[in-house]
Design a protein around this motif. Structure first.
Motif, PDB file in Angstrom:
ATOM      1  N   HIS A 448      -3.098  -5.891  -6.758  1.00 49.02           N
ATOM      2  CA  HIS A 448      -3.825  -7.090  -6.334  1.00 49.02           C
ATOM      3  C   HIS A 448      -2.867  -7.856  -5.412  1.00 49.02           C
ATOM      4  O   HIS A 448      -2.109  -8.729  -5.840  1.00 49.02           O
ATOM      5  N   THR A 449      -2.884  -7.452  -4.174  1.00 47.12           N
ATOM      6  CA  THR A 449      -1.874  -7.925  -3.220  1.00 47.12           C
ATOM      7  C   THR A 449      -2.544  -8.667  -2.071  1.00 47.12           C
ATOM      8  O   THR A 449      -3.643  -8.300  -1.642  1.00 47.12           O
ATOM      9  N   PRO A 450      -1.886  -9.679  -1.536  1.00 50.10           N
ATOM     10  CA  PRO A 450      -2.489 -10.460  -0.445  1.00 50.10           C
ATOM     11  C   PRO A 450      -2.502  -9.704   0.883  1.00 50.10           C
ATOM     12  O   PRO A 450      -3.184 -10.131   1.818  1.00 50.10           O
ATOM     13  N   GLY A 451      -1.753  -8.617   0.963  1.00 51.27           N
ATOM     14  CA  GLY A 451      -1.804  -7.746   2.129  1.00 51.27           C
ATOM     15  C   GLY A 451      -2.291  -6.378   1.701  1.00 51.27           C
ATOM     16  O   GLY A 451      -2.894  -6.214   0.645  1.00 51.27           O
ATOM     17  N   ALA A 452      -2.001  -5.373   2.514  1.00 49.74           N
ATOM     18  CA  ALA A 452      -2.343  -4.003   2.162  1.00 49.74           C
ATOM     19  C   ALA A 452      -1.667  -3.632   0.846  1.00 49.74           C
ATOM     20  O   ALA A 452      -0.516  -4.014   0.599  1.00 49.74           O
ATOM     21  N   ALA A 453      -2.360  -2.860   0.014  1.00 53.74           N
ATOM     22  CA  ALA A 453      -1.755  -2.406  -1.243  1.00 53.74           C
ATOM     23  C   ALA A 453      -0.752  -1.288  -0.975  1.00 53.74           C
ATOM     24  O   ALA A 453       0.342  -1.257  -1.541  1.00 53.74           O
ATOM     25  N   ILE A 454      -1.167  -0.355  -0.133  1.00 55.00           N
ATOM     26  CA  ILE A 454      -0.285   0.778   0.214  1.00 55.00           C
ATOM     27  C   ILE A 454      -0.201   0.861   1.724  1.00 55.00           C
ATOM     28  O   ILE A 454      -1.215   0.814   2.424  1.00 55.00           O
ATOM     29  N   MET A 455       0.991   0.999   2.211  1.00 55.12           N
ATOM     30  CA  MET A 455       1.199   1.094   3.649  1.00 55.12           C
ATOM     31  C   MET A 455       2.213   2.183   3.923  1.00 55.12           C
ATOM     32  O   MET A 455       3.160   2.371   3.152  1.00 55.12           O
ATOM     33  N   THR A 456       1.998   2.908   4.997  1.00 55.64           N
ATOM     34  CA  THR A 456       3.058   3.777   5.491  1.00 55.64           C
ATOM     35  C   THR A 456       3.295   3.393   6.937  1.00 55.64           C
ATOM     36  O   THR A 456       2.432   2.828   7.585  1.00 55.64           O
ATOM     37  N   GLY A 457       4.457   3.686   7.421  1.00 62.11           N
ATOM     38  CA  GLY A 457       4.708   3.292   8.807  1.00 62.11           C
ATOM     39  C   GLY A 457       6.069   3.738   9.267  1.00 62.11           C
ATOM     40  O   GLY A 457       6.410   4.918   9.224  1.00 62.11           O
ATOM     41  N   GLY A 458       6.871   2.825   9.624  1.00 67.45           N
ATOM     42  CA  GLY A 458       8.146   3.127  10.260  1.00 67.45           C
ATOM     43  C   GLY A 458       8.090   2.577  11.665  1.00 67.45           C
ATOM     44  O   GLY A 458       7.025   2.524  12.276  1.00 67.45           O
ATOM     45  N   ASP A 459       9.210   2.127  12.159  1.00 65.17           N
ATOM     46  CA  ASP A 459       9.180   1.623  13.534  1.00 65.17           C
ATOM     47  C   ASP A 459      10.528   1.797  14.201  1.00 65.17           C
ATOM     48  O   ASP A 459      11.558   1.929  13.531  1.00 65.17           O
ATOM     49  N   THR A 460      10.491   1.792  15.494  1.00 63.12           N
ATOM     50  CA  THR A 460      11.702   2.021  16.290  1.00 63.12           C
ATOM     51  C   THR A 460      11.974   0.832  17.200  1.00 63.12           C
ATOM     52  O   THR A 460      12.627   0.959  18.234  1.00 63.12           O
ATOM     53  N   GLU A 461      11.460  -0.318  16.786  1.00 66.32           N
ATOM     54  CA  GLU A 461      11.563  -1.482  17.680  1.00 66.32           C
ATOM     55  C   GLU A 461      12.196  -2.714  17.053  1.00 66.32           C
ATOM     56  O   GLU A 461      12.919  -3.437  17.705  1.00 66.32           O
ATOM     57  N   TYR A 462      11.890  -2.986  15.799  1.00 66.70           N
ATOM     58  CA  TYR A 462      12.421  -4.211  15.195  1.00 66.70           C
ATOM     59  C   TYR A 462      13.173  -3.929  13.884  1.00 66.70           C
ATOM     60  O   TYR A 462      14.349  -4.180  13.767  1.00 66.70           O
ATOM     61  N   TRP A 463      12.445  -3.373  12.909  1.00 69.23           N
ATOM     62  CA  TRP A 463      13.071  -3.097  11.624  1.00 69.23           C
ATOM     63  C   TRP A 463      13.861  -1.793  11.633  1.00 69.23           C
ATOM     64  O   TRP A 463      14.745  -1.591  10.816  1.00 69.23           O
TER      65      TRP A 463
END
Lengths: 569, 569
Positions: A448-463
């Motif tokens: 019960h989360t205020p955003g997505a419950a499950i996320m996948t991703g990854g990034d090469t720009e900020y984090w």
């Protein structure tokens, strides 16, 4: 000292302790080091001496009689520590467990209260460690909470209970410990006081630590903040502008078991493990104390560049100021191609500084920063660290001609992940962020989360967080009215990082979502990007009126730039 | 690389290099490490590689062809450094000279320009080091200077030249490098722009880094500051709220010679030597660049817990934001008496944290914190460091019964000091602060300081600087209109620290002041407290109208709590 020490010879090794026969289990109580529970004294030196003693004498278990223990920075161990996704630097540490193996801390249900800027646990270069059965809290929280009394144009009036001392200095609001120590904030977020969750659809106010304010008496402050909104009676949380004091830091350690620990608060993440192998977190409870809205000030758990197995079972992760977990690698950026076998690499995000993620013999992936596609697997010959940002890495083989500056490099060894029977709720941001190219099982959890419950991703720009999944099972979970906040576009989001529209669907593979229950006031169930192979079947979708409906015309399933997607509604 | 290296065999060793015959002098140019002067490139890696090479190959001299060299933090060495009376922490260092001996850096008249938060030189655990013939400056100064345009009640309008970038954010004045890096200030001080000295009788405004301000255009800012005063045309200097980047740090090093170095700027002290032995500073010039009012942002030179000889000759120390030199020991405070031979000691002032001043075999003095009298000399058996503040010290002998908590402990080994033919002028604060119980000679210098020219003291309450003199000669100096500022009560002040009225005159001994010239607009020549034995003779006193007369009715000689004082007017 010796005559006071009682050595227990255990007849059986406990779980995860595979001791050689020549080395029987031994245990000792903290009381042998001059401290008793509930006496209000600083137990720091007792712990320090006890750990040193256990290390030298190969004692396997340090026991705490039930009760309250207080810990201050004054005589604590001091070390410069680089902690992924937290704030690095010189720290005071209460339980500094370094270069030990086969060692358990058995809290016996004890309450550990920390006072001031101190890191409760830093476990480094260890093998086979157990932390069991205690709670962690701080006498003064790193964040501050106030009740909204009134809201006017560009102004908000807030009442701060006595446990959040403050002063107005030079027209600026500053939180303190009531004495000299300051507790700076960086952002504000509104919470529903009764529900102990972020208020409906609110966003963070990123303010920095010097909000203009006046003391209007009776512990109330008028704060000037452009376009501020809020509902009287709700709680405004002033989040710290740092993550200096995570609760349990695990670095370069193998086989660690964290069990039956209740974390009420810390100034950073609850459990942060990095460059470590085989981590089990069982029956951990991250939760706000009764009279607070927020528990820890960042993720409940977080795993960076770990290997082996990451197992999270039967945990409660609630009220923390960021995700329940985030499992990812770290991308280093190619700053300069030095030769056909040599690169100057940079850790770009400041919270990753000092992560020595590569070593001789390491298998790494070279990744196109635009498409996030891996175009080569190579092996590290040697690493030279210039400082916490820059590293020169030599490779065994010639590097591919496709390689170019600003591309990224990550480890090619990933952990298996099991997330089972956990509750993730009432925090800020998302549920679980999952990035690992081996098997990930998410089963029997409630979100019960205020955003997505499950996320996948990854990034090469900020984090610069290395992500992507290859074998992800999501089954038998309950997604209970997620996305009542602003941190997501669907209950489950499979993406390829911040540049979502990748050229080819190669970033994520083989995802199965089945037998879950989705209670939805927001119709957006699944968002998919850059995926090859996904099955959505046998899920139950219940419509809900738990929150005001928004996104009413949105598609439940949003698929882009993907192939082999099989949605069975 | 090897084929490019030219090895010069010198036929004679240079000063201070007493090399064994088997090890002939060798030298190498920085150009062999891939950098040329005046090319604008970052020379950091070249220096790093060169120093490593010289260390490994036992090269005795690193030569710089004349010209400009630029240094950035990016690829610099990183270390956590504790620097007395400066700001400790993790630093980027350009010339990190560690564990070397018989090594010279010959700048050949080069100009070293540093960019950003970086420490030019940190020399640690070395023996026989020479730094010779170069200049040090920073592309953006750590302080900022503005021209006062107008002064109103509680407001001042200041114009900042382009070399001091700033922004107004959240109604607050913030200095930057024009990009993302901030240059925070902590205090303001007014300077006479033409004379390049602190304005007459001005004092510091301690403001912190968030002064309320408005941008009124044309690089002018209106600053709100209660009771601010100032003269249009004068320069308001915004001093940094830190001392993060001293120019030359010398730690635990023996035999170092600093010669012919011009220091235009750094973010802290010019030369800070600690726990070191035999330091010579010759023909050093600390001076503001032509278009600035201030040189370095703290003392020009400073010596804490040094031994052997400290020699300062033929130097110019001007425009720095604190004293020309301060020579003292450090007092640790007795936090707890642990046993008849064991104490828990604390470094109290935060700028002394991490100073490991005691070691096995050290002779120390135990000092009554109220009277500053030494009541026992003892010897250290062992030292255990808990962290940068707390140390447990075991002594060889039983400690005296007079010993009590809150008393202080200092080293009982002091340096000889020679200060000769130097000019100390136009700085903030005092001239030279001298604390050493061996011989001190102050001869042939010129002082034009806004505070006392020569001060002795020591205190057990705030700075915890160990002082007192036993054999001080002050001869043939010119004291030229000192005390035009607020940092002193006489041209020469012999005191016992912040609690001036000590019970017995035992803190300072055997002082002779002769053949000096005093040009005085302020009649206060000598203030003496807690002295046994002082002769003032054959000095010339010229009355001056250089500044408006104040203290006109003050006594030239102010003697209290002293014996054997012989003033021959």
């Amino acid at each position: 000292m010796n005559r006071h020490i009682i050595i227990y010879i255990l007849t059986c090794g406990c779980l995860f302790l595979y001791l050689p026969d020549v080395f029987p289990n031994k245990e000792i109580s903290i009381t042998h080091f001059g401290i008793e529970p509930n006496n209000g004294k600083d137990a720091t030196l007792a712990v320090r001496n006890a750990i040193n003693y256990c290390s030298e004498k190969k004692i396997n278990k340090l026991i705490f009689p039930k009760g309250k223990y207080d810990f201050y920075p004054k005589l604590a161990t001091e070390k410069t520590v680089y902690i992924s996704n937290n704030t690095d630097g010189e720290k005071r540490i209460t339980f500094s467990i370094d270069n030990m193996k086969n060692f358990e801390i058995d809290g016996g249900g004890a309450t550990f209260i920390f006072h001031g800027y101190i890191c409760p646990f830093v476990i480094k270069n260890c093998k086979n460690i157990i932390l069991n059965n205690f709670s962690i809290d701080f006498s003064r929280t790193f964040h501050s909470e106030g009740i909204i009394k009134a809201v006017h144009k560009d102004e908000i009036e807030v009442y701060f209970p006595e446990k959040y001392p403050f002063k107005i200095e030079n027209e600026r609001l500053i939180f303190t410990d009531g004495k000299k120590i300051e507790y700076p904030y960086g952002s504000l977020l509104e919470y529903n006081t009764l529900k102990k969750e972020t208020a409906y659809q609110v966003h963070d106010y990123y303010t920095g630590p010097v909000l203009k304010a006046e003391n209007i008496g009776q512990r109330q402050v008028r704060i000037h903040l452009k376009d501020v909104k809020g509902t009287p009676g709700n709680t405004m949380v002033f989040a710290p502008n740092h993550r200096l004091c995570p609760a349990i830091t695990i670095d370069n350690t193998q086989d660690i078991n964290i069990a039956n620990i209740t974390l009420y608060h810390c100034g950073g993440m609850g459990v942060i493990a990095q460059r470590s192998k085989n981590i089990t977190v069982n029956k951990m409870k991250v939760s706000a104390a009764q009279d607070r809205t927020v528990s820890c000030t960042a993720d409940a758990t977080h795993f960076a560049n770990c290997e082996g197995k990451i197992i999270l079972t039967d945990c409660l992760f609630e009220n923390q100021m960021d995700d329940a977990t985030n499992i990812h690698g770290i991308y280093m950026r190619i700053e300069k191609i030095l030769s056909s076998t040599s690169l100057l690499l940079r850790l770009v995000h400041y919270e990753q500084y000092g992560m020595d993620i590569f070593k001789k013999g390491q298998k790494v992936e070279l990744v196109n920063a635009q498409t996030v596609e891996t175009y080569s697997i190579n092996n590290v010959e040697s690493v030279k660290r210039y400082n916490k940002e820059f590293y020169q890495v030599e490779f065994k083989e010639n590097l591919p001609s496709a390689l170019k500056e600003k591309d990224v490099v990550g480890s090619a060894i990933y952990p298996e992940v099991i997330l089972k029977n956990c509750i993730c709720q009432n925090n800020r941001a998302r549920g679980v962020l999952l990035g690992s190219r081996t098997k990930i099982i998410v089963e029997g959890n409630k979100f019960h989360t205020p955003g997505a419950a499950i996320m996948t991703g990854g990034d090469t720009e900020y984090w610069f967080e290395q992500g992507g999944v290859s074998n992800l099972e999501i089954k038998n979970n309950i997604f209970d009215n997620c996305n009542y906040g602003v941190w997501g576009d669907a209950a489950i989001q499979i993406a390829a990082g911040s540049k979502d529209k990748r050229n080819s669907p190669r970033f994520n593979h083989n995802i199965i979502i089945e037998n879950n229950t989705f209670n939805v006031f927001d119709p957006r169930i699944l968002k998919v990007s850059s995926v090859d192979g996904l099955i959505f079947r046998h899920n139950k979708i219940n419509h809900s009126t738990a929150y005001p409906a928004i996104h009413t015309t949105a598609e439940p399933f949003n698929i882009e730039n993907s192939t082999n997607i099989n949605i069975q509604k």
